[in-house]
Design an enzyme around this catalytic site. Structure first.
Site, PDB file in Angstrom:
ATOM      1  N   ALA A 123      35.452  38.191  55.198  1.00 26.63           N
ATOM      2  CA  ALA A 123      34.083  38.603  55.493  1.00 26.63           C
ATOM      3  C   ALA A 123      33.166  37.411  55.770  1.00 26.63           C
ATOM      4  CB  ALA A 123      33.548  39.409  54.314  1.00 26.63           C
ATOM      5  N   ASN A 191      35.253  37.278  47.291  1.00 31.09           N
ATOM      6  CA  ASN A 191      36.418  36.548  47.807  1.00 31.09           C
ATOM      7  C   ASN A 191      35.972  35.428  48.738  1.00 31.09           C
ATOM      8  OD1 ASN A 191      39.116  37.997  47.089  1.00 31.09           O
ATOM      9  ND2 ASN A 191      37.629  39.626  47.464  1.00 31.09           N
ATOM     10  N   HIS A 221      26.377  36.732  53.521  1.00 35.14           N
ATOM     11  CA  HIS A 221      26.940  35.498  52.964  1.00 35.14           C
ATOM     12  C   HIS A 221      26.397  34.336  53.781  1.00 35.14           C
ATOM     13  CE1 HIS A 221      29.633  38.124  50.834  1.00 35.14           C
ATOM     14  NE2 HIS A 221      30.108  38.611  51.962  1.00 35.14           N
TER      15      HIS A 221
HETATM   16  N1  LIG Z   1      38.661  37.792  51.832  1.00 41.40           N
HETATM   17  C1  LIG Z   1      37.607  38.585  51.986  1.00 41.40           C
HETATM   18  O1  LIG Z   1      36.600  38.189  52.579  1.00 41.40           O
HETATM   19  C2  LIG Z   1      37.641  39.975  51.457  1.00 41.40           C
HETATM   20  C3  LIG Z   1      36.666  40.891  51.877  1.00 41.40           C
HETATM   21  C4  LIG Z   1      36.723  42.182  51.376  1.00 41.40           C
HETATM   22  C5  LIG Z   1      37.699  42.543  50.451  1.00 41.40           C
HETATM   23  N2  LIG Z   1      38.608  41.621  50.044  1.00 41.40           N
HETATM   24  C6  LIG Z   1      39.662  41.972  49.064  1.00 41.40           C
HETATM   25  O2  LIG Z   1      40.706  42.636  49.757  1.00 41.40           O
HETATM   26  C7  LIG Z   1      41.422  43.463  48.830  1.00 41.40           C
HETATM   27  C8  LIG Z   1      41.597  44.861  49.420  1.00 41.40           C
HETATM   28  O3  LIG Z   1      40.311  45.414  49.648  1.00 41.40           O
HETATM   29  P1  LIG Z   1      40.136  46.966  50.022  1.00 41.40           P
HETATM   30  O4  LIG Z   1      38.720  47.160  50.360  1.00 41.40           O
HETATM   31  O5  LIG Z   1      41.181  47.395  50.982  1.00 41.40           O
HETATM   32  O6  LIG Z   1      40.442  47.615  48.584  1.00 41.40           O
HETATM   33  P2  LIG Z   1      40.825  49.141  48.294  1.00 41.40           P
HETATM   34  O7  LIG Z   1      40.472  49.368  46.856  1.00 41.40           O
HETATM   35  O8  LIG Z   1      40.236  50.040  49.307  1.00 41.40           O
HETATM   36  O9  LIG Z   1      42.418  49.171  48.461  1.00 41.40           O
HETATM   37  C9  LIG Z   1      43.328  48.615  47.528  1.00 41.40           C
HETATM   38  C10 LIG Z   1      44.624  49.412  47.637  1.00 41.40           C
HETATM   39  O10 LIG Z   1      45.613  48.808  46.794  1.00 41.40           O
HETATM   40  C11 LIG Z   1      46.368  49.863  46.220  1.00 41.40           C
HETATM   41  N3  LIG Z   1      47.055  49.405  45.001  1.00 41.40           N
HETATM   42  C12 LIG Z   1      46.542  49.260  43.754  1.00 41.40           C
HETATM   43  N4  LIG Z   1      47.505  48.813  42.922  1.00 41.40           N
HETATM   44  C13 LIG Z   1      48.639  48.708  43.649  1.00 41.40           C
HETATM   45  C14 LIG Z   1      49.966  48.313  43.355  1.00 41.40           C
HETATM   46  N5  LIG Z   1      50.342  47.937  42.118  1.00 41.40           N
HETATM   47  N6  LIG Z   1      50.895  48.312  44.335  1.00 41.40           N
HETATM   48  C15 LIG Z   1      50.548  48.676  45.610  1.00 41.40           C
HETATM   49  N7  LIG Z   1      49.296  49.080  45.947  1.00 41.40           N
HETATM   50  C16 LIG Z   1      48.354  49.085  44.979  1.00 41.40           C
HETATM   51  C17 LIG Z   1      45.360  50.969  45.938  1.00 41.40           C
HETATM   52  O11 LIG Z   1      46.010  52.245  45.806  1.00 41.40           O
HETATM   53  C18 LIG Z   1      44.479  50.881  47.187  1.00 41.40           C
HETATM   54  O12 LIG Z   1      44.940  51.756  48.202  1.00 41.40           O
HETATM   55  C19 LIG Z   1      40.602  43.447  47.536  1.00 41.40           C
HETATM   56  O13 LIG Z   1      41.160  42.510  46.617  1.00 41.40           O
HETATM   57  C20 LIG Z   1      39.241  42.948  47.988  1.00 41.40           C
HETATM   58  O14 LIG Z   1      38.533  42.299  46.951  1.00 41.40           O
HETATM   59  C21 LIG Z   1      38.607  40.362  50.533  1.00 41.40           C
END
Ligand SMILES: NC(=O)c1ccc[n+]([C@@H]2O[C@H](COP(=O)([O-])OP(=O)(O)OC[C@H]3O[C@@H](n4cnc5c(N)ncnc54)[C@H](O)[C@@H]3O)[C@@H](O)[C@H]2O)c1
Length: 269
Positions: A123, A191, A221
């Protein structure tokens, strides 16, 4: 017969976590245009409510069948996946960069393994300049993140410090510290701070401010990075991802762009 060389080294792609970001990446991979010649081989998410027309397997099988795994998981699940992927010697793209600070063993294990890891900008924007400035020596690096209060719901720092998000009526600073403490206190929310530190200077030198603003429509950000020769100021305003208000749609699209770059004749970083 001459063939055009395929610059993409990855064919079978796996996605771990089919939430907001994983689903968007899956959509791009399986769309009519696709991404280079990458195939979605299988996914891993035992909790998803959606039915996808692709095998939903364990992390072990994901690592065995795929040559690149896209991590889209909650931060606390990332160490398990990383261990399995590194053991299989497969490559991985991390979107949960906070996990790499929360559990430093992940990067230690990466360096001992045959795996390669990719970290997209997520992001955030301006990382191209940050990595260039790193070559000259960065003297300071700061990120200020602002989101609506409900975007911080459930964050460990908010719970431990008993911060009443509903009671915030004007723009309020809720955290100031380094990128380590920000990752631990807000693993699902900032993140970007972890990504900035991994691209720039060490986490304990990367300053982080977090603000809750009831009037904010999205997630903003702003980074300020200085070297002896350059000062970079960059600001991105993202509307929350409708599928997960803690995320931004840009994060998923930064993964898609990274995958596209991998096979592109003209790769732009
Ligand atoms: N780098 C960045 O700038 C940035 C930006 C936004 C989000 N993120 C991160 O990206 C990640 C994903 O974000 P999102 O919005 O898709 O989250 P989300 O909550 O929509 O999706 C997470 C998924 O992981 C699944 N999950 C949970 N435990 C699991 C396991 N043990 N095995 C397999 N699957 C499992 C859940 O069922 C869910 O579908 C998060 O950690 C979030 O913080 C990073």
């Amino acid at each position: 017969m001459s063939t055009i060389p395929n610059h993409n080294q990855y064919k079978n792609i796996g996605i771990a976590g089919l939430g907001a970001i994983g689903s968007a990446v899956m959509h791009a991979l399986t769309s009519e245009d696709g991404i280079n010649e990458m195939q979605l081989e299988c996914i891993s998410d035992p909790y998803t409510q959606n039915h996808f027309d692709v095998d939903n397997v364990s992390f072990e099988e994901l690592a065995e069948r795929c040559d690149l795994i896209i991590e889209c998981l909650p931060a606390d699940v990332v160490p398990d996946l990383a261990k399995i992927v590194f053991k299989a010697g497969k490559d991985i793209l991390f979107i949960s960069s906070a996990a790499l600070l929360i559990d430093p063993q992940i990067l230690k294990n990466l360096h001992r393994s045959e795996s390669r890891a990719y970290l997209p900008s997520g992001a955030l924007c301006g990382l191209d300049g940050v990595v260039g400035m790193r070559e000259m020596g960065i003297t300071s690096s700061t990120i200020t993140s602002t989101k609506p209060p409900k975007g911080f719901a459930g964050a460990p720092y908010v719970i431990e410090n008993d911060i009443g998000l509903d009671a915030i009526t004007e723009k309020t600073q809720i955290f100031e510290g380094d990128a380590y403490d920000a990752a631990k206190g807000f693993p699902a929310n900032v993140n970007v701070a972890a990504t900035l530190s991994l691209a720039g200077i060490p986490a304990h030198q990367t300053r982080v401010e977090i603000w809750a603003d009831p009037k904010a429509k999205g997630n903003t950000h702003e980074i300020t990075v200085k070297s002896n020769y350059s000062t970079l100021v960059s600001r991105i305003e993202n509307l929350p991802d409708p599928a997960n208000i803690k995320s931004s749609s840009l994060a998923a699209q930064s993964i898609v762009a990274t995958l596209r770059n991998m096979g592109s004749k003209l790769a732009i970083y």
